[in-house]
Write an enzyme that holds these catalytic residues in place. Structure first.
Site, PDB file in Angstrom:
ATOM      1  N   ASP A   2       0.824  -1.205   0.000  1.00 41.46           N
ATOM      2  CA  ASP A   2       0.000   0.000   0.000  1.00 41.46           C
ATOM      3  C   ASP A   2       0.865   1.264   0.000  1.00 41.46           C
ATOM      4  OD1 ASP A   2      -2.417   1.261   0.022  1.00 41.46           O
ATOM      5  OD2 ASP A   2      -2.664   1.184   2.194  1.00 41.46           O
TER       6      ASP A   2
HETATM    7  C1  LIG Z   1       4.586  -8.949 -11.511  1.00 41.74           C
HETATM    8  C2  LIG Z   1       4.291  -8.175 -10.291  1.00 41.74           C
HETATM    9  C3  LIG Z   1       4.245  -8.925  -9.039  1.00 41.74           C
HETATM   10  C4  LIG Z   1       4.084  -6.861 -10.377  1.00 41.74           C
HETATM   11  C5  LIG Z   1       3.721  -5.991  -9.227  1.00 41.74           C
HETATM   12  C6  LIG Z   1       3.493  -4.577  -9.710  1.00 41.74           C
HETATM   13  C7  LIG Z   1       3.015  -3.712  -8.583  1.00 41.74           C
HETATM   14  C8  LIG Z   1       4.055  -3.072  -7.720  1.00 41.74           C
HETATM   15  C9  LIG Z   1       1.686  -3.556  -8.378  1.00 41.74           C
HETATM   16  C10 LIG Z   1       1.110  -2.774  -7.265  1.00 41.74           C
HETATM   17  C11 LIG Z   1      -0.238  -2.237  -7.632  1.00 41.74           C
HETATM   18  C12 LIG Z   1      -1.005  -1.612  -6.512  1.00 41.74           C
HETATM   19  C13 LIG Z   1      -2.451  -1.522  -6.747  1.00 41.74           C
HETATM   20  C14 LIG Z   1      -0.397  -1.142  -5.372  1.00 41.74           C
HETATM   21  C15 LIG Z   1      -1.102  -0.479  -4.230  1.00 41.74           C
HETATM   22  O1  LIG Z   1      -0.725   0.894  -4.117  1.00 41.74           O
HETATM   23  P1  LIG Z   1      -1.833   2.007  -4.339  1.00 41.74           P
HETATM   24  O2  LIG Z   1      -1.981   2.234  -5.821  1.00 41.74           O
HETATM   25  O3  LIG Z   1      -3.091   1.585  -3.653  1.00 41.74           O
HETATM   26  O4  LIG Z   1      -1.210   3.290  -3.700  1.00 41.74           O
HETATM   27  P2  LIG Z   1      -1.971   4.314  -2.718  1.00 41.74           P
HETATM   28  O5  LIG Z   1      -2.315   3.505  -1.485  1.00 41.74           O
HETATM   29  O6  LIG Z   1      -0.937   5.367  -2.427  1.00 41.74           O
HETATM   30  O7  LIG Z   1      -3.166   4.844  -3.436  1.00 41.74           O
END
Ligand SMILES: CC(C)=CCC/C(C)=C/CC/C(C)=C/COP(=O)(O)OP(=O)(O)O
Length: 250
Positions: A2
Site C-alpha cells: 500500500d
Molecule cells: C509482476 C508483479 C508482481 C508486479 C507488481 C506490480 C506492482 C508493484 C503492483 C502494485 C499495484 C497496486 C495496486 C499497489 C497499491 O498501491 P496504491 O496504488 O493503492 O497506492 P496508494 O495507497 O498510495 O493509493
C-alpha cells in the site's frame, strides 16, 4: 503493497513511477525473505476492486505487471536464482488475454522450482476466493452424489443430509472448502505486512489469516526495507510463536 501512488505524489512523480518503485521494493523484500529462509511469500498485486480505478491507471498498472511477469521468468531472474515456484491466485479470467497468458507461462516456466513458493494475487479478493471454493466444493459433492446415483445408491442429492428439524444441509467440512481455495498452494501465513499504517485487511486472505500477526509500519510501500522485515519477524517470534503453538495444541 500500500502507498505506491502516495509515494509518487510525495515525490512529484507520476502514479506509474510509484508502482515501478513499488516493484523494486518488492524485489528487494523477496530477496531478503529468501536469504532469511522464508519459504512462502504471498503478495497482493491487484485486487478485483482495483479494476474500478481510472481505466488509464488500470491499463498502465497491467502493462507494468505484464512487463514484470516476463522479467520474472527470464533465466537469470531472482526467481530462478532462488528456486522459486510462482503461482497466480485469483479470478484470472478477469485479466486481459496477454496478462493471463503471461501468468500461465510463468506458472509453467517455474513449475520445476522447489525451494520457495511465491503466490501473486492478481484479480483477487478473499470474498471471491471463498465463493469460488464454495462453488467448486458443491460441484464436487454434486458429482459424487450423481456418481452414487448412477450406481443405484440413491438420488443425486445424496450429499444432502437431513438434520433433526428435517432441514437439509450440504455435508461440507472446513477441509473440503480449504482444498478449493486459491491459496491452498501455501500454508496459512504467519505474518501479514501492510504498509502505510493501515490496519485493514482489504479483502486479502481473510480465511487464511485467522491466526496471523498483522504488522503495519507507518511507511509507504516503496520505502520498506530490510529492517521492517526483521522487526516483523522479531515481533512474531516474541508474541506469536507461543500463541501458534497453543492453537496447534488446543
Ligand atoms: C509482476 C508483479 C508482481 C508486479 C507488481 C506490480 C506492482 C508493484 C503492483 C502494485 C499495484 C497496486 C495496486 C499497489 C497499491 O498501491 P496504491 O496504488 O493503492 O497506492 P496508494 O495507497 O498510495 O493509493
Amino acid at each position: 503493497m500500500d502507498g505506491n501512488r502516495r509515494y509518487a505524489k510525495k515525490r512529484n512523480l507520476l502514479d506509474g513511477a510509484g508502482h515501478r518503485s513499488g516493484y523494486l521494493a518488492l524485489m528487494n523484500m523477496l530477496k531478503y525473505c529468501y536469504e532469511l529462509g522464508v519459504k512462502y511469500a504471498t503478495i497482493y498485486a491487484f485486487s478485483i476492486d482495483n479494476f474500478r480505478r481510472r481505466p488509464e491507471e488500470v491499463q498502465s498498472t497491467m502493462q507494468l505487471i505484464l512487463e514484470k511477469i516476463e522479467d520474472l521468468i527470464k533465466e537469470e531472474s531472482m526467481v530462478n536464482q532462488y528456486g522459486v515456484r510462482i503461482y497466480f491466485l485469483g479470478s484470472l479470467k478477469l485479466l486481459s488475454k496477454p496478462v493471463r497468458l503471461a501468468a500461465e507461462r510463468a506458472m509453467v516456466a517455474t513449475s520445476g522450482n522447489s525451494k520457495s513458493v511465491l503466490s501473486i494475487c492478481l484479480a483477487y479478493t478473499s470474498s471471491d476466493e471463498i465463493l469460488h471454493a464454495v462453488q467448486e466444493c458443491c460441484g464436487e459433492k454434486w458429482d459424487e452424489g450423481s456418481a452414487l446415483e448412477s450406481k443405484g445408491a440413491g438420488n443425486g442429492l445424496v450429499f444432502l443430509k437431513g438434520n433433526e428439524n428435517g432441514k437439509i444441509k450440504p455435508s461440507i467440512v472446513v477441509k473440503d472448502l480449504e482444498k478449493h481455495m486459491y491459496a491452498a498452494v501455501a500454508p496459512d501465513p504467519d505474518i501479514i505486512i501492510r504498509t502505510s499504517g493501515e490496519t485493514r485487511l482489504s479483502n486479502f486472505l481473510l480465511w487464511q489469516s485467522a491466526n496471523c500477526l498483522l504488522y503495519a509500519p507507518p511507511i509507504l510501500w516503496p520505502e520498506i526495507g530490510l529492517w521492517h522485515l526483521i522487526w516483523a519477524v522479531l515481533d512474531f517470534q516474541r508474541n506469536f510463536s507461543y500463541l501458534k503453538e497453543k492453537t496447534k495444541l488446543s
